[in-house]
Design an enzyme around this catalytic site. Structure first.
Site, PDB file in Angstrom:
ATOM      1  N   ASP A 172    -143.001 -33.965 -28.414  1.00 45.21           N
ATOM      2  CA  ASP A 172    -143.870 -35.041 -28.879  1.00 45.21           C
ATOM      3  C   ASP A 172    -143.300 -35.819 -30.048  1.00 45.21           C
ATOM      4  OD1 ASP A 172    -144.104 -32.703 -30.476  1.00 45.21           O
ATOM      5  OD2 ASP A 172    -145.994 -33.413 -31.305  1.00 45.21           O
ATOM      6  N   GLN A 173    -142.155 -35.410 -30.578  1.00 46.98           N
ATOM      7  CA  GLN A 173    -141.670 -35.940 -31.851  1.00 46.98           C
ATOM      8  C   GLN A 173    -141.349 -37.426 -31.804  1.00 46.98           C
ATOM      9  OE1 GLN A 173    -138.376 -33.335 -32.793  1.00 46.98           O
ATOM     10  NE2 GLN A 173    -139.663 -31.510 -32.560  1.00 46.98           N
TER      11      GLN A 173
ATOM     12  N   TRP B 239    -146.106 -32.520 -34.797  1.00 54.70           N
ATOM     13  CA  TRP B 239    -147.419 -33.017 -35.180  1.00 54.70           C
ATOM     14  C   TRP B 239    -147.980 -32.326 -36.419  1.00 54.70           C
ATOM     15  CZ3 TRP B 239    -149.733 -37.136 -35.573  1.00 54.70           C
ATOM     16  CH2 TRP B 239    -151.110 -37.231 -35.773  1.00 54.70           C
ATOM     17  N   ASN B 240    -147.732 -31.026 -36.581  1.00 54.30           N
ATOM     18  CA  ASN B 240    -148.224 -30.360 -37.784  1.00 54.30           C
ATOM     19  C   ASN B 240    -147.629 -31.003 -39.032  1.00 54.30           C
ATOM     20  OD1 ASN B 240    -149.852 -28.435 -36.488  1.00 54.30           O
ATOM     21  ND2 ASN B 240    -148.101 -27.096 -36.145  1.00 54.30           N
ATOM     22  N   SER B 241    -146.321 -31.219 -39.034  1.00 53.87           N
ATOM     23  CA  SER B 241    -145.668 -31.833 -40.192  1.00 53.87           C
ATOM     24  C   SER B 241    -146.154 -33.255 -40.406  1.00 53.87           C
ATOM     25  CB  SER B 241    -144.148 -31.820 -40.014  1.00 53.87           C
ATOM     26  OG  SER B 241    -143.645 -30.494 -40.088  1.00 53.87           O
TER      27      SER B 241
ATOM     28  N   HIS C 283    -138.733 -33.900 -38.675  1.00 51.20           N
ATOM     29  CA  HIS C 283    -138.566 -33.996 -37.221  1.00 51.20           C
ATOM     30  C   HIS C 283    -139.797 -34.610 -36.561  1.00 51.20           C
ATOM     31  CE1 HIS C 283    -141.122 -30.583 -37.763  1.00 51.20           C
ATOM     32  NE2 HIS C 283    -141.128 -30.234 -36.492  1.00 51.20           N
TER      33      HIS C 283
ATOM     34  N   GLN D  90    -144.953 -25.375 -46.752  1.00 52.39           N
ATOM     35  CA  GLN D  90    -144.753 -26.816 -46.700  1.00 52.39           C
ATOM     36  C   GLN D  90    -145.887 -27.609 -47.351  1.00 52.39           C
ATOM     37  OE1 GLN D  90    -142.479 -28.827 -43.542  1.00 52.39           O
ATOM     38  NE2 GLN D  90    -144.447 -29.604 -42.864  1.00 52.39           N
TER      39      GLN D  90
ATOM     40  N   GLU E  52    -149.632 -33.134 -41.882  1.00 51.75           N
ATOM     41  CA  GLU E  52    -149.571 -32.684 -43.269  1.00 51.75           C
ATOM     42  C   GLU E  52    -149.070 -33.794 -44.183  1.00 51.75           C
ATOM     43  OE1 GLU E  52    -147.221 -29.149 -43.116  1.00 51.75           O
ATOM     44  OE2 GLU E  52    -148.806 -27.968 -42.143  1.00 51.75           O
TER      45      GLU E  52
ATOM     46  N   HIS F 269    -147.901 -23.758 -32.889  1.00 55.98           N
ATOM     47  CA  HIS F 269    -149.173 -23.451 -32.249  1.00 55.98           C
ATOM     48  C   HIS F 269    -150.006 -22.510 -33.109  1.00 55.98           C
ATOM     49  CE1 HIS F 269    -148.094 -24.774 -27.933  1.00 55.98           C
ATOM     50  NE2 HIS F 269    -147.122 -25.168 -28.728  1.00 55.98           N
TER      51      HIS F 269
END
Length: 471
Positions: free
Chosen positions: A388-389, A367-369, A364, A349, A372, A18
């Site tokens: 959410d994954q 959403w951020n990953s 995993h 990252q 990106e 977050h």
């Protein structure tokens, strides 16, 4: 008399997933809203980890052109063992009081807040803003597709999901969305046991959806071209603005020496970047499972074996609990040129994903990953586990074609052979791998167009700022 300056107050949950989008949005606002004040407020537990050198945990910090003012959620040292329901109850009670006090203090000091933007699970922050006559805006930090799924769940489809929650392959048809299986849904929607510690995510998300329906503007961390169907559907019910993928101002092109975020975990120096510099282009597998998940010993051994058996150099940023997992000896953790693997605790990252040596991201699928990886054009092996994954993993494979989804075994863990075969599929010379890499390159270009000057997300964010300034 001096004209009142815009003052955006960004309120976030105290976890990495977050804080990152919240901070990135704050930086974009600072760049685009000329003369505006920007303040970020998060619970003390997160604030003190971002700024470990402060003299007191609640010390106000000026970091460039952004001010950080923390508030208490009753868990200032981050060690509470309360369940989620107890935590969010205290967070709302204490957070509401302290956020109101921060707003009053800023107003009394001649810096009145003009817009409160709050991230997921904090609908009370919007209520506090409205009580003070301040514009409130939600920042949905997950994909628009998940917003659409949640909306349908709470509007006529909860009973059918609950009835089939134990059948992962049950096919679900939601209006204007592709057919999904139960296993593709956000995991908190399939929890029916009230004693499950995550059961109360349901009510938290329901409150969030209801606040959106009440007419608040909602900024969404995605871009129009990525999820056109979900946006077309949800814009009939809510005032949505696509402004993502929200990245640091330098996007994914930061140099090795440029810090792109202020993480809750200290990265392992620069040794991993030096190691990446010794590797061939598009040869390295990067693996990371986010800031919250700590792998059990058996799962960790399986993933390590799969990475090693892939025969490719790998960089693994792995969160460890000393009580559960033996940390490799120092010599083994310091690979030299030519060695196959490096394991570290944490890294920057975006710097890693933008490196020319990267060929694959085992993730995993938070959403951020995921965002990106899209911006960086790196193909994905998706190992979604909770929240959410699973939905993000489904979109990575089925909707965007930029990766493959690893299947879990009977014990709920991903086996070494599955990790190895997925890496080979993504990085190998077969037609599937070539297609995935073409798709990754295409979405990289589209994502960067969206957030670049004049792109759809850039235009949307500028229009939002202008609307706030004219209100």
């Amino acid at each position: 008399m001096e004209e009142q300056r815009q003052h955006f107050l960004v309120v976030t949950f105290p976890v990495q997933g977050h804080l990152n989008p919240g901070r990135h949005l704050a930086k974009r606002l600072a760049l685009l809203a000329a003369g505006a004040r920007i303040t970020i407020s998060t619970p003390i537990s997160g604030h003190r980890r971002m700024f470990s050198s402060i003299s007191t945990p609640d010390e106000e910090v000026q970091d460039g052109n952004i001010t950080y003012i923390p508030f208490s959620d009753g868990d200032d040292d981050g060690s509470s063992s309360r369940n989620f329901k107890s935590y969010v109850t205290d967070l709302e009670l204490l957070g509401s009081q302290h956020l109101a006090a921060i707003i009053r203090r800023l107003s009394d000091g001649g810096q009145p807040v003009t817009c409160v933007i709050y991230t997921l699970l904090l609908p009370w922050a919007g209520r506090v803003a409205r009580e003070h006559g301040i514009t409130s805006v939600q920042f949905w930090i997950q994909p628009a597709t998940i917003l659409a799924i949640c909306y349908h769940f709470f509007h006529g489809h909860q009973s059918i999901v609950s009835a089939h929650s134990n059948d992962p392959t049950f096919r679900l048809n939601l209006p204007n969305l592709p057919t999904l299986q139960i296993r593709d849904l956000p995991t908190f929607l399939t929890i029916t046991d009230r004693d499950n510690p995550n059961f109360h995510f349901l009510s938290a998300f329901k409150d969030t959806i209801e606040a959106m329906k009440a007419g608040e503007k909602v900024l969404v961390n995605t871009f129009d071209e990525l999820e056109p169907d979900a946006f077309g559907l949800m814009r009939e019910h809510m005032d949505l603005v696509a402004i993502g993928p929200v990245m640091p101002p330098a996007q994914a092109d930061a140099s090795d020496s440029t810090p792109v975020t202020r993480d809750l975990f200290g990265e392992d120096g620069s040794r991993y970047m030096e190691w990446l510099n010794t590797q061939r282009e598009r040869s390295v597998v990067y693996a990371s499972f986010g800031s919250n998940l700590v792998l059990k010993k058996g799962q960790m051994e399986g993933i390590r074996r799969g990475l090693m058996e892939s025969g490719r150099p790998y960089l693994w940023a792995v969160r460890r609990e000393p009580s559960e997992i033996a940390v490799p000896d120092k010599e083994a953790a310091e690979p030299k040129t030519g060695e196959k693997g490096m394991e570290i605790e944490w890294c920057a990252q975006l710097r890693v994903l933008s490196h020319a040596a990267l060929g694959c991201f085992v993730t995993h699928c938070g959403w951020n990953s995921t965002a990106e990886s899209l911006v960086s054009g790196v193909p994905v092996v998706a190992v979604g586990r909770w929240a959410d994954q699973a939905t993000n993993a489904w979109m990575v494979e089925r909707e965007w074609g930029v990766g493959v989804r690893a299947e879990v075994g009977k014990d709920g863990e991903v086996e070494a052979e599955e990790v190895r075969s997925c890496i080979e599929m993504v990085m190998g010379d077969g037609e599937r791998g070539l297609q995935i890499r073409r798709k990754a390159a295409m979405w990289k270009e589209r994502a960067r167009e969206a957030i670049g000057e004049g792109g759809s997300s850039d235009r949307n964010l500028r229009a939002f700022i202008q609307a706030i300034q004219n209100s």
